[in-house]
Design an enzyme around this catalytic site. Structure first.
Site, PDB file in Angstrom:
ATOM      1  N   TYR A 190      -9.264   8.147  -3.172  1.00 15.42           N
ATOM      2  CA  TYR A 190      -9.069   9.587  -3.256  1.00 15.42           C
ATOM      3  C   TYR A 190     -10.343  10.334  -3.646  1.00 15.42           C
ATOM      4  CZ  TYR A 190      -4.103   8.381  -3.129  1.00 15.42           C
ATOM      5  OH  TYR A 190      -2.867   7.887  -2.771  1.00 15.42           O
ATOM      6  N   ASP A 208       6.011   5.513  -6.679  1.00 16.72           N
ATOM      7  CA  ASP A 208       7.068   6.189  -5.923  1.00 16.72           C
ATOM      8  C   ASP A 208       8.146   5.197  -5.494  1.00 16.72           C
ATOM      9  OD1 ASP A 208       5.956   8.636  -6.230  1.00 16.72           O
ATOM     10  OD2 ASP A 208       5.386   8.936  -4.143  1.00 16.72           O
ATOM     11  N   ASP A 233       1.114  -6.284  -2.135  1.00 16.08           N
ATOM     12  CA  ASP A 233       2.293  -6.473  -1.288  1.00 16.08           C
ATOM     13  C   ASP A 233       3.345  -7.317  -1.998  1.00 16.08           C
ATOM     14  OD1 ASP A 233       0.429  -8.472  -1.168  1.00 16.08           O
ATOM     15  OD2 ASP A 233       0.485  -8.732   1.002  1.00 16.08           O
ATOM     16  N   LYS A 262      -5.683  -6.260  -4.354  1.00 19.73           N
ATOM     17  CA  LYS A 262      -5.644  -6.878  -3.019  1.00 19.73           C
ATOM     18  C   LYS A 262      -6.892  -7.738  -2.875  1.00 19.73           C
ATOM     19  CE  LYS A 262      -3.633  -7.349   1.033  1.00 19.73           C
ATOM     20  NZ  LYS A 262      -2.393  -8.166   1.153  1.00 19.73           N
ATOM     21  N   ASP A 277      -0.237   5.047  -6.677  1.00 19.79           N
ATOM     22  CA  ASP A 277       0.473   6.180  -6.087  1.00 19.79           C
ATOM     23  C   ASP A 277       1.684   5.706  -5.303  1.00 19.79           C
ATOM     24  OD1 ASP A 277       1.158   8.670  -5.143  1.00 19.79           O
ATOM     25  OD2 ASP A 277      -0.694   9.006  -4.026  1.00 19.79           O
TER      26      ASP A 277
END
Length: 381
Positions: A160, A270, A242, A210, A266
Site C-alpha cells: 500500500y 475481513d 493461504d 508467504k 487486510d
C-alpha cells in the site's frame, strides 16, 4: 463530567466548558459513521460520569465529507488537530460517488494519510464470538464457540505504501506496478507488538507470511526468529498466508495472537470478521506504539465500512464503535476497568435478546441504532 466540544455539524455537545485532561479528536466520516459515532460518544460520556473522567472532544471532517467541504480527504488543519489530541475516534470513510477508478481523489486517501502521518503502524483487530451469537453465524456452534483471538496487522508498509507505485501506458497497452517493501526496522517493531500482546494472553504467536514465494516474507520470517529469544515464554509459529486463511475457517479456536504484513492482514481480518456474525461487532485500534505502554497514541475505528445503503435509516449496528471506544480507553488511557464495563454492558444487552438487523435471529427483539445505544448506556448504569 466536563466536555469541551467542537462543532459538527451544527451541533454542540452540552455540558461544562472546563478544560479536560484527555483530548479526543472525533472524525465521524461518511455514511453510517456519524450515526454510530454519536452513540459511542454518548457511551463515552456515561463512562466519564460513572468513573469521574473528563474528556475534551474536538470534531473534524474526513473522507467524502471532507472532500465535499474542504476539497481534500484530509485537510492539513484536521491533521494538525489530530496531532494535538491524545487519541482519534473515527466512524467510517467511503462514498459511492468516488468509486470511479479514474478519480484523482478518494475518501480512503484521508485514512491512509492519517495512518502514515501519525505513524500508526500497528492495527489491532480482536475477533471475539459472543456466546449469545454462537447460534447466529453460518458456522457450527462447536467450531466457533469460545473463539477469541487478536490480529495485528502492519499498517504503514508493504504494497500500500511501497515505491515504485505507478501506472503508465506503452505501445503494448497499459501497465501498473505496486511494490511490497519492508525494512528490518518496520518488521521488527510489529513483531515485537505481537510478542508483547501474546505474552499478556495465551502466549501463542502466529506469524503469517508467504516465505515460499516472496523475498519480503523471507526477511519477515528471519527477523521474527531473531526476535524470538527475547520472549522465551511465548511460542512462535509460522503459517503461510493461504494455510492461515483455511485454518481461520476450519479451526478458529486454534488462534491466540496473529501478526502479519499490511495486505495479508487486510484480507485475513475481513475473512475472520464472519466468525463474529457481523462486521458491526468488530472494533479496531491503530497504534503508534506498543500496547501496554501508557499513554499510547491511537486511531480507533470500527472494522465496518460506511455502508451508504443504510445510512440515515437507524439500521446500523453501533456495537463495534462502542467497543472501539473501549479499546481507546484501554490502550491509549490505561482505563482497563472502564473498557471492561463497556464490554460487559454490550454482552448484557445481547443476553437480553436485543439485536440490530445485521445480527437478528428469530424470536429476538430487533432495535435500531439509537435504541441499541440507549440499551448499552442503560446497562452501564
Amino acid at each position: 463530567m466536563g466536555w469541551v466540544s467542537g462543532i459538527y455539524p451544527d451541533e454542540i455537545i452540552p455540558g461544562s466548558t472546563l478544560m479536560a485532561e484527555l483530548k479526543i479528536m472525533v472524525l465521524p466520516g461518511d455514511g453510517i459513521g456519524p450515526e454510530v459515532v454519536e452513540e459511542a460518544v454518548r457511551v463515552l460520556g456515561d463512562i466519564g460520569d460513572r468513573y469521574g473522567h473528563e474528556f475534551a472532544l474536538n470534531y473534524g471532517l474526513i473522507g467524502g465529507a471532507a472532500i465535499e467541504a474542504e476539497g481534500a480527504a484530509l485537510s492539513g488543519f484536521t491533521l494538525q488537530a489530530c496531532r494535538r489530541s491524545d487519541a482519534v475516534l473515527l466512524g467510517a470513510v467511503g462514498d459511492p460517488k468516488y468509486d470511479n477508478p479514474a478519480q484523482n481523489i478518494r475518501p480512503e486517501d484521508g485514512l491512509l494519510a492519517l495512518r502514515r502521518e501519525l505513524g500508526l503502524f500497528a492495527n489491532l483487530r480482536p475477533v471475539k464470538v459472543y456466546p449469545q451469537l454462537v447460534d447466529y453465524t453460518r458456522f457450527k456452534p462447536e467450531v466457533i464457540d469460545r473463539v477469541d483471538f487478536v490480529f495485528i496487522r502492519e499498517l504503514t508498509g508493504g504494497l500500500y505504501f511501497g515505491k515504485p507505485k505507478r501506472r503508465w501506458e506503452t505501445t503494448r497497452g497499459r501497465r501498473a506496478v505496486d511494490s511490497m517493501v519492508y525494512s528490518e526496522q518496520e518488521i521488527k517493531r510489529i513483531i515485537r507488538v505481537g510478542f508483547e500482546l501474546a505474552r499478556k494472553r495465551r502466549k501463542h504467536l502466529i506469524s503469517v507470511d508467504k516465505a515460499n514465494v516472496l523475498c519480503s516474507s523471507r526477511l519477515w520470517r528471519q527477523i521474527a526468529e531473531e526476535v524470538k529469544p527475547d520472549y522465551p515464554d511465548v511460542t512462535l509459529e509460522h503459517l503461510l498466508v493461504d494455510a492461515c486463511a483455511m485454518k481461520i475457517i476450519l479451526e478458529p479456536r486454534y488462534f491466540d495472537v496473529v501478526v502479519t504484513e499490511n495486505m495479508f492482514g487486510d484480507i485475513l481480518t475481513d475473512e475472520a470478521s464472519v466468525l463474529a456474525g457481523s462486521l458491526g461487532m468488530l472494533p479496531s485500534a491503530s497504534l503508534a506504539g506498543v500496547p501496554g505502554n501508557i499513554p499510547t497514541f491511537g486511531l480507533y475505528e470500527p472494522v465496518h465500512g460506511s455502508a451508504p445503503t443504510i445510512a440515515g435509516k437507524n439500521m446500523a449496528n453501533p456495537i463495534a464503535t462502542m467497543l472501539t471506544v473501549g479499546m481507546m480507553l484501554r490502550y491509549s488511557f490505561g482505563l482497563t476497568l472502564e473498557a471492561r464495563a463497556i464490554e460487559e454492558a454490550v454482552q448484557q444487552v445481547l443476553a437480553q435478546g436485543y439485536r440490530t438487523s445485521d445480527i437478528m435471529d428469530s424470536g429476538l427483539k430487533c432495535v435500531g441504532t439509537s435504541e441499541m445505544g440507549k440499551l448499552v448506556r442503560q446497562a452501564l448504569k
